[in-house]
Every structure is written in C-alpha cells, then in structure tokens.
Design a protein around this motif. Sequence first.
Motif: not given
Length: 157
Positions: A44-52, A136-152
Amino acid sequence: MDFRKTSYNRGIRNNNPGNIIYTKEAWQGKVPYEQNTDKNKHFEQFISVEYGLRALMKTAISYVQRHKRDTLNKFFASWAPPHENPTHKYVAAVSQQLSLAPDAPFPALTKDFLIKLAKAIAKQENAPDDSVIPESCYHTAYQMIGTFPYETEKKRK
C-alpha cells in the motif's frame, strides 16, 4: 510529511511504516492503484505517513478484536509470517520494546499501547529510517482512527 521522493527505504517512501501489503481495502488516504509508485505495487502507498500509521493501527485493532491475535506470538504470526520474515526475531525485538512477554495477553488497546506498538512495528519494518517519523505523526494517526469498542468491552468483562 511526504517521504515518497526520498532515498529512504520502501515503508517510509510509501508512507506505509507497517509495510501493509496492497489490498482492495479502501483506506483513507490511500494512493489509488494506478498512481501507486511502489515497485510491483505490492505494498500500500498513502498520501502521508499519518494515513499509513492510521492503517497500521486500525489493522492492529482488527487483528486483536476480530481475529483474537492478542499476544505478540499470535499477532506477528500473521503480521510478519515466517514465510516472509524471521518472525521469532521480530517478536523478540517487539517484546523487548514493549516490555511484554511473547505469550502475554495484550493490555487494553489504549492510545499509549497502540502508539508503542506502531513505533515498534515501524522500527522493525524500517530501521534505521523509522527515526524520521515525528512523534506527532503517531498521535495524529491515533486521533484519525476515531472510536472503537475494545476498551469498553474489556471493562465490561
């Protein structure tokens, strides 16, 4: 950041630090197949490292939630299978980086854990070039995920 026109290794050039193999998955920020410049278009190739990094983290979440690959040994048997990688060395390195035994269950998929896991994978896939990825790219990528149910779900049990 865009590293595609550099002399870095493939995962960094593709903005795909997890070296996710090309699929028909409609990832956010995915470079269309026709424009993918990866040799043989295998990755895969992404437009930015954050998306990857986002794709790496979402794949990790899926491995744990849907496929029950909730230890390093189970996880990397699929992520870095023995027919492609020295999986036991990959597991040993990540185990040391995360201070987590290879057969110990993963803790909850918190922001801190996912970022540490993503960094460990990026290091194994791209060293020494992984160091060009800003924190900062790792933190931005995490924010881009949105919510997910695993922790709950884990808290309910």
